[in-house]
Structures are given as structure tokens and as C-alpha cells.
Design a protein around this motif. Sequence first.
Motif, PDB file in Angstrom:
ATOM      1  N   PRO A 102       0.846  -1.036  -0.003  1.00  0.00           N
ATOM      2  CA  PRO A 102      -0.023   0.006  -0.033  1.00  0.00           C
ATOM      3  C   PRO A 102       0.894   1.103  -0.163  1.00  0.00           C
ATOM      4  N   THR A 103       0.327   2.360  -0.485  1.00  0.00           N
ATOM      5  CA  THR A 103       0.932   3.616  -0.392  1.00  0.00           C
ATOM      6  C   THR A 103       0.938   4.215   1.037  1.00  0.00           C
ATOM      7  N   ARG A 104       2.184   4.479   1.574  1.00  0.00           N
ATOM      8  CA  ARG A 104       2.008   4.648   2.933  1.00  0.00           C
ATOM      9  C   ARG A 104       2.154   6.324   3.311  1.00  0.00           C
ATOM     10  N   VAL A 105       1.145   6.975   3.604  1.00  0.00           N
ATOM     11  CA  VAL A 105       0.997   8.312   3.726  1.00  0.00           C
ATOM     12  C   VAL A 105       0.892   8.685   5.196  1.00  0.00           C
ATOM     13  N   MET A 106       1.943   9.432   5.751  1.00  0.00           N
ATOM     14  CA  MET A 106       1.995  10.084   6.906  1.00  0.00           C
ATOM     15  C   MET A 106       1.280  11.456   7.075  1.00  0.00           C
ATOM     16  N   VAL A 107       0.291  11.512   8.017  1.00  0.00           N
ATOM     17  CA  VAL A 107      -0.152  12.555   8.169  1.00  0.00           C
ATOM     18  C   VAL A 107      -0.008  12.953   9.848  1.00  0.00           C
ATOM     19  N   ALA A 108       0.673  14.133   9.746  1.00  0.00           N
ATOM     20  CA  ALA A 108       1.131  14.690  11.055  1.00  0.00           C
ATOM     21  C   ALA A 108      -0.161  15.636  11.624  1.00  0.00           C
TER      22      ALA A 108
ATOM     23  N   THR B 298       8.687  20.249  14.150  1.00  0.00           N
ATOM     24  CA  THR B 298       9.685  20.378  13.002  1.00  0.00           C
ATOM     25  C   THR B 298      10.589  19.279  13.065  1.00  0.00           C
ATOM     26  N   GLU B 299      11.351  19.165  14.380  1.00  0.00           N
ATOM     27  CA  GLU B 299      12.311  18.016  14.427  1.00  0.00           C
ATOM     28  C   GLU B 299      11.661  16.676  14.431  1.00  0.00           C
ATOM     29  N   VAL B 300      10.712  16.539  15.211  1.00  0.00           N
ATOM     30  CA  VAL B 300       9.956  15.080  15.313  1.00  0.00           C
ATOM     31  C   VAL B 300       9.580  14.694  13.963  1.00  0.00           C
ATOM     32  N   ILE B 301       8.552  15.794  13.379  1.00  0.00           N
ATOM     33  CA  ILE B 301       8.089  14.946  11.993  1.00  0.00           C
ATOM     34  C   ILE B 301       9.250  14.688  11.047  1.00  0.00           C
ATOM     35  N   CYS B 302      10.133  15.831  10.824  1.00  0.00           N
ATOM     36  CA  CYS B 302      11.180  15.172   9.862  1.00  0.00           C
ATOM     37  C   CYS B 302      12.256  13.911  10.189  1.00  0.00           C
ATOM     38  N   HIS B 303      12.401  13.667  11.636  1.00  0.00           N
ATOM     39  CA  HIS B 303      13.117  12.647  12.120  1.00  0.00           C
ATOM     40  C   HIS B 303      12.097  11.333  12.090  1.00  0.00           C
ATOM     41  N   GLU B 304      11.065  11.418  12.102  1.00  0.00           N
ATOM     42  CA  GLU B 304      10.058  10.305  11.746  1.00  0.00           C
ATOM     43  C   GLU B 304      10.000  10.062  10.322  1.00  0.00           C
ATOM     44  N   VAL B 305       9.975  11.117   9.610  1.00  0.00           N
ATOM     45  CA  VAL B 305       9.974  10.796   8.111  1.00  0.00           C
ATOM     46  C   VAL B 305      11.233  10.099   7.517  1.00  0.00           C
ATOM     47  N   ARG B 306      12.258  10.494   8.113  1.00  0.00           N
ATOM     48  CA  ARG B 306      13.752   9.619   7.765  1.00  0.00           C
ATOM     49  C   ARG B 306      13.705   8.151   8.333  1.00  0.00           C
ATOM     50  N   ARG B 307      13.149   8.165   9.609  1.00  0.00           N
ATOM     51  CA  ARG B 307      13.008   6.646  10.305  1.00  0.00           C
ATOM     52  C   ARG B 307      12.046   5.845   9.336  1.00  0.00           C
ATOM     53  N   VAL B 308      10.478   6.279   9.056  1.00  0.00           N
ATOM     54  CA  VAL B 308       9.542   5.392   8.666  1.00  0.00           C
ATOM     55  C   VAL B 308       9.593   5.449   7.055  1.00  0.00           C
ATOM     56  N   ARG B 309      10.257   6.432   6.516  1.00  0.00           N
ATOM     57  CA  ARG B 309      10.108   6.433   5.024  1.00  0.00           C
ATOM     58  C   ARG B 309       8.556   6.523   4.292  1.00  0.00           C
ATOM     59  N   PRO B 310       7.901   7.249   4.642  1.00  0.00           N
ATOM     60  CA  PRO B 310       6.477   7.133   3.856  1.00  0.00           C
ATOM     61  C   PRO B 310       6.670   7.681   2.471  1.00  0.00           C
ATOM     62  N   ASP B 311       5.752   7.413   1.767  1.00  0.00           N
ATOM     63  CA  ASP B 311       5.631   7.775   0.350  1.00  0.00           C
ATOM     64  C   ASP B 311       5.613   9.332   0.236  1.00  0.00           C
ATOM     65  N   PHE B 312       4.912  10.017   1.006  1.00  0.00           N
ATOM     66  CA  PHE B 312       4.506  11.490   1.157  1.00  0.00           C
ATOM     67  C   PHE B 312       4.091  11.728   2.549  1.00  0.00           C
TER      68      PHE B 312
END
Length: 175
Positions: free
Chosen positions: A5-11, A113-127
Motif C-alpha cells: 500500500p501507499t504509505r501516507v504520513m499525516v502529522a 519540526t524536528e520530530v516530523i522530519c526525524h520520523e519521516v527519515r525513520r519510517v520512510r513514507p511515500d509522502f
Amino acid sequence: MESEPTRVMVAVNESSIKGYPHASISSKKAFEWTLKKIVKSNTSGFKLLLLHAQVQDEDGFDDIDSIYASPDDFRNMRERNKANGLHLLEFFVNKCHEIGVRCEAWIRKGDPTEVICHEVRRVRPDFLVVGSRGLGPFQKVFVGTVSEFCVKHAECPVIIIKRSAEESPQDPADD
């Protein structure tokens, strides 16, 4: 063969309006937009990753007028803070389950800002999808915007969902 599935992170975050322990207008709008415009009826093709970046006061105390007389008072304060974040995630997870879209939700404490960008690097969502309060140039200088920071620094495509004028409280800094 079924594809991933396409992984979409929503903050998502809590409302900043005093006495309003619910999802912020902006994060609710971003979530609803994602369901309506991205997921649509293809619930099996997506997985929502719901991240709540819980901001902690600089001094660590959310209730400045409270009186602390025992160690239990501090434990209760920590549990209440944790429960606030869980209540927020429960709202979004329940909505996902109502329509049958897969999801994961978690809380991280710190600067959004730091948490979201860190979690994007960790989890690698599609967007990544984030809401925007629509602050004016003067307010941006003092408040800053999480959404603009994510556009510049997140290691994935970022979609910013603006709230409409009708959805805005009297003070645009409120959410």
C-alpha cells in the motif's frame, strides 16, 4: 500478487484553543482531505501513518497554576499528558477503522519540526500531509510554520492542506 500500500504520513496535533481537547482544525482538515482526495474508495491501497508530535513546555510544566505536594501529583500530570495524546490518536484511528483503511499511530515528544522530519527519515513514507493555519507574514516571523519547515527539510514529498477562511478562529494563531 498484491502490491504494497501507499504509505501516507499525516502529522496531527491537538487544538491550541483553550479548553478544546480535540484535534486541531488544520490536522483534522489534512486528515479529511487525505481520505477524500487520496484514499477515496481505494482503502486497501493505502496505509495512513498518524504521527502526533506532542509539544512539551520548555520548563516541562503544562499546568502552571497547579499545586504539587507529592510525587503522585507529578505522576498524574505525566499520565494526563500521555492520555491527551492518546485521546487525539484514538479519534483518527477510529475514523480509519470506520472506513476500513489500515493505519498506525504513535506519539513522539519534542519540537514538531524536528520530530516530523526525524520520523519521516525513520519510517520512510511515500509522502507527508500536514495542515496549515494560514498565518500572515507577521505571525510567521514570531510563530514560524511547521508546514514550511517540512517542505524544506522532510525527505519525501510534502502536501500542505490549508484551512478555509470559514474554518479559521478569530485569531489565526489559534488552531
